[in-house]
Write an enzyme that holds these catalytic residues in place. Structure first.
Site, short mmCIF file in Angstrom:
data_model
loop_
_atom_site.label_atom_id
_atom_site.label_comp_id
_atom_site.label_asym_id
_atom_site.label_seq_id
_atom_site.Cartn_x
_atom_site.Cartn_y
_atom_site.Cartn_z
N ARG A 169 -20.59 39.76 5.53
CA ARG A 169 -19.61 41.16 5.22
C ARG A 169 -19.71 42.06 6.47
O ARG A 169 -18.62 42.63 6.87
CB ARG A 169 -20.54 41.75 3.91
CG ARG A 169 -20.22 41.19 2.81
CD ARG A 169 -21.29 41.82 1.82
NE ARG A 169 -21.60 41.10 0.80
CZ ARG A 169 -21.40 41.04 -0.57
NH1 ARG A 169 -20.54 42.12 -0.81
NH2 ARG A 169 -22.03 40.37 -1.50
N ILE A 170 -21.06 42.59 6.99
CA ILE A 170 -20.73 43.32 8.04
C ILE A 170 -20.34 42.96 9.28
O ILE A 170 -19.42 43.79 9.99
CB ILE A 170 -22.31 44.00 8.32
CG1 ILE A 170 -22.88 44.54 6.99
CG2 ILE A 170 -22.43 44.97 9.46
CD1 ILE A 170 -24.34 44.64 6.91
N SER A 266 -28.70 44.33 13.38
CA SER A 266 -29.24 43.26 12.27
C SER A 266 -30.85 43.61 12.01
O SER A 266 -31.09 44.17 11.19
CB SER A 266 -28.72 41.74 12.75
OG SER A 266 -29.32 41.42 13.92
N ARG A 267 -31.62 42.75 12.90
CA ARG A 267 -33.01 42.88 12.82
C ARG A 267 -33.60 42.65 14.27
O ARG A 267 -32.89 41.81 15.01
CB ARG A 267 -33.72 41.88 12.08
CG ARG A 267 -33.34 42.05 10.48
CD ARG A 267 -34.12 43.44 10.02
NE ARG A 267 -34.18 43.54 8.65
CZ ARG A 267 -33.46 44.44 7.98
NH1 ARG A 267 -32.37 44.99 8.68
NH2 ARG A 267 -33.51 44.42 6.60
N ASP A 291 -30.05 49.51 17.02
CA ASP A 291 -30.21 50.33 15.97
C ASP A 291 -31.55 49.82 15.54
O ASP A 291 -32.32 50.39 14.67
CB ASP A 291 -29.15 50.15 14.82
CG ASP A 291 -29.62 50.76 13.64
OD1 ASP A 291 -29.99 51.99 13.61
OD2 ASP A 291 -29.45 49.80 12.57
N GLU A 296 -40.62 47.63 15.01
CA GLU A 296 -40.36 49.09 14.73
C GLU A 296 -41.59 49.68 14.13
O GLU A 296 -42.29 48.97 13.18
CB GLU A 296 -39.31 48.83 13.37
CG GLU A 296 -38.02 48.78 14.17
CD GLU A 296 -36.72 48.74 13.14
OE1 GLU A 296 -37.04 49.26 12.03
OE2 GLU A 296 -35.81 48.19 13.56
N HIS A 314 -32.81 52.67 13.49
CA HIS A 314 -32.61 52.04 12.21
C HIS A 314 -31.83 52.70 11.03
O HIS A 314 -32.33 53.01 10.14
CB HIS A 314 -33.79 51.33 11.71
CG HIS A 314 -33.53 50.10 11.04
ND1 HIS A 314 -34.15 49.02 10.65
CD2 HIS A 314 -32.48 49.67 10.09
CE1 HIS A 314 -33.85 48.13 9.88
NE2 HIS A 314 -32.57 48.50 9.61
N ILE A 315 -30.76 53.33 11.62
CA ILE A 315 -29.96 54.20 10.69
C ILE A 315 -28.85 53.89 10.47
O ILE A 315 -27.89 54.49 10.10
CB ILE A 315 -30.09 55.67 11.45
CG1 ILE A 315 -29.34 55.60 12.90
CG2 ILE A 315 -31.24 56.52 11.26
CD1 ILE A 315 -28.90 57.11 13.29
N ALA A 316 -28.37 52.30 11.04
CA ALA A 316 -26.84 51.89 10.67
C ALA A 316 -26.38 52.03 9.19
O ALA A 316 -25.36 52.65 8.98
CB ALA A 316 -26.83 50.45 11.30
N SER A 317 -27.16 52.12 8.29
CA SER A 317 -26.81 52.13 6.92
C SER A 317 -26.86 53.56 6.50
O SER A 317 -26.58 53.86 5.41
CB SER A 317 -27.26 51.29 5.83
OG SER A 317 -28.69 51.58 5.71
C1 DGY Z 1 -30.46 46.54 5.48
O1 DGY Z 1 -30.04 47.00 4.40
O2 DGY Z 1 -30.76 45.62 5.77
C2 DGY Z 1 -30.38 47.59 6.62
O3 DGY Z 1 -31.30 47.14 7.82
C3 DGY Z 1 -31.26 48.88 5.98
O4 DGY Z 1 -30.26 49.49 5.52
#
Ligand code: DGY
Length: 374
Positions: A169-170, A266-267, A291, A296, A314-317
């Site tokens: 999706r992303i 992603s991670r 991100d 972390e 880690h603020i992408a969402s």
């Molecule tokens: C997720 O949802 O996996 C993101 O990394 C945090 O929103």
């Protein structure tokens, strides 16, 4: 440290961090849950969470910073629990096999954060290409003495090639933004071609080509190596698992163009960060937007000093809309399983945002194994 909401609720649900918005609470109250929310901003240890599960706990909402495995799922099971939802779409912090063994449904929060996360990947891409953070520091530190022809020369992305690794999706949303917005050619790798993405891009590129423009184009690559060698920008959108841990190691970084841009929303552990630090030191024109990072919130030594790396925490969402939506989905996962509702079997999560949400658990990753699909 734990705040209690709806104390007379018959079901006990623990939530390991305060969540944005109010709707998620309403959903749990409507399912007659006593809601216990940890108010600390510290990352809770396994021991602290286990203690709080206690002797009776029907369900839990936890964070990507916590390890939900054998210890917590056996404690939850012994306390009568049947459901856990991660407050994230990614669930590499969850041992799903262990939850399944104890009959515990595991939820996640897809769909609501797609565009928000892709937008951050775009933001990092341009921050890296146009040196936004370096230039901002330069101005704030009083070094700007007047316009110069060669000040902070960056990279033009228009009609270059963007590479996407992981077209879920992303990754697909990011690919569309870069192709449509900036007329970049796309090369992408995924375990299999993404038919929906390709159908969408075909319409768009046919339209452009009909106007006499041979840009943009799109192509599926059978291997990551092809993407690495050909793309000017590479954005990572794959889940973290055994196959993707250190997917980008020193060898793979060396396959990229020396002046490429690498983006990771992603991670962190998808990139070998020590190798990344060395690579960025040796290739000052290689640019990175992160991100997420490997350990972390700790940064790998050397990373913070690199001017060619832009880092956000880690603020992408982290748009209010997406984070409230994630809370709604996590609460709905828990409430629906506690109420015995079936699991939603469609990709589209938007019905859960409306006033009459379906009587279903939006996303349970072990639904098939637990026989919960209607
Ligand atoms: C997720 O949802 O996996 C993101 O990394 C945090 O929103």
């Amino acid at each position: 440290m734990w705040k209690i909401d709806h104390p007379t609720g018959k079901r006990r649900v623990i939530v390991t961090k305060e969540l944005p918005g109010e709707r998620w609470r309403e959903i749990l109250r409507a399912a007659d849950c006593r809601i216990e929310v940890c108010q600390s901003r510290n990352i809770l240890s396994e021991m602290e969470i286990r203690q709080h599960i206690g002797n009776r706990c029907d369900g839990a909402i936890g964070q990507l910073t916590e390890l939900w495995g054998e210890v917590l799922f056996s404690a939850l099971k012994n306390a009568g629990g049947v459901v856990y939802s991660n407050y994230a779409v990614g669930y590499n912090n969850v041992d799903v096999a262990s939850a399944t063994k104890y009959g515990i449904a595991v939820g996640n929060t897809p769909g609501v954060l797609t565009e928000t996360t892709a937008e951050m990947a775009v933001a990092l891409t341009f921050a890296a290409a146009r040196r936004v953070v370096e230039a901002d520091s330069y101005v704030r530190s009083g070094q700007f003495t007047g316009w110069q022809p060669d000040l902070f020369l960056g990279k033009r992305l228009y009609r270059k090639t963007v590479g996407v690794i992981g077209a879920g999706r992303i990754g697909s949303a990011y690919a569309k933004m870069m192709v449509e917005g900036f007329k970049m050619n796309l090369i992408y790798h995924n375990p299999a071609p993404n038919a929906a993405l390709e159908a969408y891009l075909k319409h768009y590129t046919d339209f452009r080509h009909a106007q006499g423009d041979d840009y943009p184009t799109f192509r599926y690559a059978g291997s990551i190596d092809e993407v690495l060698a050909q793309a000017d920008v590479i954005s990572l959108h794959c889940p973290l698992n055994d196959a993707t841990h250190h997917l980008l190691n020193a060898e793979r970084l060396a396959q990229m163009k020396p002046n490429a841009i690498l983006i990771n929303t992603s991670r962190g552990a998808v990139i070998d960060e020590r190798a990344l630090v060395n690579h960025c030191r040796c290739h000052p024109d290689f640019r990175v937007g992160l991100d997420v990072f490997e350990d972390e919130p700790r940064l790998t030594p050397g990373l913070a000093e690199l001017p060619n790396v832009t880092i956000v925490p880690h603020i992408a969402s982290a748009s209010r809309w997406a984070r409230e939506g994630m809370a709604t989905l996590a609460a709905t996962n828990v409430a629906a399983i506690l109420r015995g509702f079936p699991v939603w079997n469609q990709e589209d999560m938007s019905p859960f945002e409306g006033d009459n949400p379906p009587h279903a658990a939006p996303s349970i990753v072990n639904a098939v194994e637990l026989g919960l699909l209607s």
